[in-house]
Design a protein around this motif. Structure first.
Motif, PDB file in Angstrom:
ATOM      1  N   VAL A 187      36.577  41.465  53.273  1.00  0.00           N
ATOM      2  CA  VAL A 187      37.594  42.296  54.088  1.00  0.00           C
ATOM      3  C   VAL A 187      38.429  43.074  52.850  1.00  0.00           C
ATOM      4  O   VAL A 187      38.327  42.805  51.851  1.00  0.00           O
ATOM      5  CB  VAL A 187      38.662  40.917  54.441  1.00  0.00           C
ATOM      6  CG1 VAL A 187      39.901  41.621  54.738  1.00  0.00           C
ATOM      7  CG2 VAL A 187      38.046  40.293  55.662  1.00  0.00           C
ATOM      8  N   ARG A 188      38.784  44.070  53.352  1.00  0.00           N
ATOM      9  CA  ARG A 188      39.508  45.176  52.633  1.00  0.00           C
ATOM     10  C   ARG A 188      40.967  44.775  52.344  1.00  0.00           C
ATOM     11  O   ARG A 188      41.522  44.019  52.989  1.00  0.00           O
ATOM     12  CB  ARG A 188      39.491  46.475  53.331  1.00  0.00           C
ATOM     13  CG  ARG A 188      38.147  47.201  53.176  1.00  0.00           C
ATOM     14  CD  ARG A 188      38.243  48.797  53.575  1.00  0.00           C
ATOM     15  NE  ARG A 188      36.923  49.305  53.838  1.00  0.00           N
ATOM     16  CZ  ARG A 188      36.372  49.861  54.830  1.00  0.00           C
ATOM     17  NH1 ARG A 188      37.195  49.792  55.843  1.00  0.00           N
ATOM     18  NH2 ARG A 188      35.300  50.182  54.927  1.00  0.00           N
ATOM     19  N   PRO A 189      41.357  45.111  51.042  1.00  0.00           N
ATOM     20  CA  PRO A 189      40.669  45.679  50.075  1.00  0.00           C
ATOM     21  C   PRO A 189      39.644  44.663  49.084  1.00  0.00           C
ATOM     22  O   PRO A 189      39.922  43.598  48.896  1.00  0.00           O
ATOM     23  CB  PRO A 189      41.732  46.093  48.892  1.00  0.00           C
ATOM     24  CG  PRO A 189      42.839  45.034  49.135  1.00  0.00           C
ATOM     25  CD  PRO A 189      42.910  44.856  50.430  1.00  0.00           C
ATOM     26  N   LEU A 190      38.348  45.238  49.257  1.00  0.00           N
ATOM     27  CA  LEU A 190      37.340  44.235  48.919  1.00  0.00           C
ATOM     28  C   LEU A 190      37.274  43.757  47.314  1.00  0.00           C
ATOM     29  O   LEU A 190      37.176  42.761  47.302  1.00  0.00           O
ATOM     30  CB  LEU A 190      35.863  45.135  49.164  1.00  0.00           C
ATOM     31  CG  LEU A 190      34.679  44.301  48.997  1.00  0.00           C
ATOM     32  CD1 LEU A 190      34.545  43.273  50.136  1.00  0.00           C
ATOM     33  CD2 LEU A 190      33.346  45.195  49.302  1.00  0.00           C
ATOM     34  N   ALA A 191      37.761  44.714  46.418  1.00  0.00           N
ATOM     35  CA  ALA A 191      37.772  44.321  45.313  1.00  0.00           C
ATOM     36  C   ALA A 191      38.735  42.891  45.099  1.00  0.00           C
ATOM     37  O   ALA A 191      38.655  42.203  44.247  1.00  0.00           O
ATOM     38  CB  ALA A 191      38.524  45.360  44.206  1.00  0.00           C
ATOM     39  N   GLU A 192      40.090  43.156  46.025  1.00  0.00           N
ATOM     40  CA  GLU A 192      40.892  42.223  45.726  1.00  0.00           C
ATOM     41  C   GLU A 192      40.371  40.578  46.370  1.00  0.00           C
ATOM     42  O   GLU A 192      40.611  39.709  45.709  1.00  0.00           O
ATOM     43  CB  GLU A 192      42.215  42.384  46.335  1.00  0.00           C
ATOM     44  CG  GLU A 192      43.151  41.443  46.215  1.00  0.00           C
ATOM     45  CD  GLU A 192      44.589  41.765  47.138  1.00  0.00           C
ATOM     46  OE1 GLU A 192      44.443  42.458  47.926  1.00  0.00           O
ATOM     47  OE2 GLU A 192      45.673  40.972  46.933  1.00  0.00           O
ATOM     48  N   HIS A 193      39.651  40.884  47.458  1.00  0.00           N
ATOM     49  CA  HIS A 193      39.135  39.617  48.309  1.00  0.00           C
ATOM     50  C   HIS A 193      38.199  38.964  47.167  1.00  0.00           C
ATOM     51  O   HIS A 193      37.934  37.716  47.323  1.00  0.00           O
ATOM     52  CB  HIS A 193      38.566  39.874  49.498  1.00  0.00           C
ATOM     53  CG  HIS A 193      39.751  40.244  50.564  1.00  0.00           C
ATOM     54  ND1 HIS A 193      40.083  39.037  51.525  1.00  0.00           N
ATOM     55  CD2 HIS A 193      40.848  40.939  50.608  1.00  0.00           C
ATOM     56  CE1 HIS A 193      41.043  39.368  52.324  1.00  0.00           C
ATOM     57  NE2 HIS A 193      41.589  40.503  51.756  1.00  0.00           N
ATOM     58  N   ILE A 194      37.298  39.786  46.521  1.00  0.00           N
ATOM     59  CA  ILE A 194      36.398  39.271  45.677  1.00  0.00           C
ATOM     60  C   ILE A 194      37.051  38.704  44.338  1.00  0.00           C
ATOM     61  O   ILE A 194      36.772  37.638  43.723  1.00  0.00           O
ATOM     62  CB  ILE A 194      35.097  40.186  45.339  1.00  0.00           C
ATOM     63  CG1 ILE A 194      34.295  40.493  46.641  1.00  0.00           C
ATOM     64  CG2 ILE A 194      34.190  39.710  44.180  1.00  0.00           C
ATOM     65  CD1 ILE A 194      33.318  41.624  46.558  1.00  0.00           C
ATOM     66  N   ALA A 195      38.085  39.493  43.750  1.00  0.00           N
ATOM     67  CA  ALA A 195      38.429  39.121  42.578  1.00  0.00           C
ATOM     68  C   ALA A 195      39.269  37.875  42.629  1.00  0.00           C
ATOM     69  O   ALA A 195      39.439  37.139  41.758  1.00  0.00           O
ATOM     70  CB  ALA A 195      39.516  40.210  42.023  1.00  0.00           C
ATOM     71  N   LYS A 196      39.845  37.551  43.840  1.00  0.00           N
ATOM     72  CA  LYS A 196      40.576  36.254  44.103  1.00  0.00           C
ATOM     73  C   LYS A 196      39.887  35.125  44.051  1.00  0.00           C
ATOM     74  O   LYS A 196      40.435  34.135  44.299  1.00  0.00           O
ATOM     75  CB  LYS A 196      41.357  36.418  45.510  1.00  0.00           C
ATOM     76  CG  LYS A 196      42.749  37.437  45.386  1.00  0.00           C
ATOM     77  CD  LYS A 196      43.696  36.841  44.668  1.00  0.00           C
ATOM     78  CE  LYS A 196      44.893  37.307  45.326  1.00  0.00           C
ATOM     79  NZ  LYS A 196      46.306  36.347  44.646  1.00  0.00           N
ATOM     80  N   GLY A 197      38.293  35.393  44.199  1.00  0.00           N
ATOM     81  CA  GLY A 197      37.682  33.998  44.092  1.00  0.00           C
ATOM     82  C   GLY A 197      36.763  33.632  45.354  1.00  0.00           C
ATOM     83  O   GLY A 197      36.206  32.797  45.224  1.00  0.00           O
TER      84      GLY A 197
END
Ligand SMILES: [Cu+2]
Length: 339
Positions: A187-197
């Motif tokens: 889900v966008r923003p993708l970087a945030e969703h990944i970096a959150k864990g």
């Protein structure tokens, strides 16, 4: 309901100590469903409080980087009418606070209350069915690396699409190809969703299994604790310096296999270097023939591979990112090689 599911899924289930064996090593195993297995040959199978630290003081999390290393989740298994094995899991998204170093809190988004999420493990040709429940206050998905129909891809706008808070999705596909893969929110923003864990490892074993080994999962990650789109803490399996404070114990002259995944956000590359040794490297784990004998491997985000090595000498050997900045901010550890 979702809260209860999250608690059930996240609370560690029964842990069986099964050194170096897969459930498909015996038919009895293949037919019976069981949740977690910890292949713990090296004396840290017990549940102790989280004990990773910069300097000996403890962090407290609902998960322990030392347990995550050897925690393979084979799912609940049953036999399909066509004779194939169906493996089922439930993954629950949630918002929790974690500690990525002593006193360093991070508001995480997780699958099953841990980062990385559960290491799902299947065999080539199995049918995989994952029920996803969104107990978070944000929309999420599970996107799978592997070969599957578009509807199972876990991206917004296709199949079940973006799953809103309280929502549910079922992802179903065949386990292929064999190798070490990755799942993560898309889900966008993708970087945030990944970096959150929101990520984890999917291992698909070849039909003819790899040689017996002490197996470890290492997910290289980092945390942007002040939200400036740069990481303040770098780690393997989330807690910086966790394996410095308490080394990973391995056996001299016996095969160690590392499933290595890079999900680091905000930095273009990551790497792993092992001291005092060389390893066979199998990119993405999709072949049983190594492509390289080396002591350092470099991975971009989403890349992963399998390392196989035997330590000929007893003693403590460092492993770390070969980017010194990452090393100094937590991405380093020790193997303790024992006779
Ligand atoms: Cu998400």
């Amino acid at each position: 309901m979702l809260g209860a599911s999250a608690a059930t899924a996240g609370a560690a289930v029964l842990h069986k100590t099964v050194p170096h064996s897969h459930p498909w090593d015996s038919d009895a195993h293949a037919a019976s469903g069981h949740g977690h297995e910890v292949a713990a040959g090296n004396g840290h199978a017990g549940h102790t409080a989280a004990h990773a630290a910069f300097d000996g003081s403890a962090v407290s999390n609902r998960f322990d980087p030392h347990e995550i290393l050897r925690d393979f989740d084979y799912g609940k298994t049953s036999r399909l009418p066509n004779g194939r094995t169906l493996r089922e899991w439930e993954l629950v998204a949630g918002d929790i606070e974690i500690e990525v170093a002593p006193g360093v809190k991070f508001p995480a988004w997780t699958y099953n209350n841990r980062i990385p999420g559960p290491t799902l493990r299947a065999r080539e040709g199995d049918r995989i069915r994952v029920t996803f429940l969104n107990g978070s206050e944000h929309p999420h998905t599970i996107h799978w690396h592997g070969i599957h129909p578009a509807i199972a891809d876990g991206v917004p706008g296709i199949g079940s699409g973006q799953i809103e808070p309280g929502g549910k999705a079922v992802y179903e596909f065949d386990a292929e190809p064999f190798g070490v893969h990755l799942y993560h929110c898309h889900v966008r923003p993708l970087a945030e969703h990944i970096a959150k864990g929101m990520y984890g490892t999917l291992i698909i074993d070849p039909k003819e299994p790899r040689p017996e080994a002490d197996e470890l999962v290492m997910v290289m990650n980092g945390f942007d604790t002040n939200f400036d789109r740069a990481n303040e803490v770098y780690a393997v399996n989330t807690v910086g310096f966790a394996y410095m404070d308490k080394p990973i114990v391995v056996k001299r002259d016996s095969l160690t296999r590392i499933y290595l995944v890079n999900v680091l956000e905000y930095d273009p590359i990551n790497s792993l270097h092992v001291h005092g040794n060389f390893f066979d490297y199998f990119p993405t784990g999709t072949s049983k023939t190594p492509t390289e004998l080396t002591d350092t491997v470099m991975l971009c985000q989403g890349q992963r591979g399998i390392l196989e090595l035997k330590f000929p000498h007893a003693g403590r050997f460092m492993f770390h990112a070969h980017q010194s900045e990452f090393t100094e901010l937590g991405w380093q550890g020790f193997f303790e090689v024992r006779d």
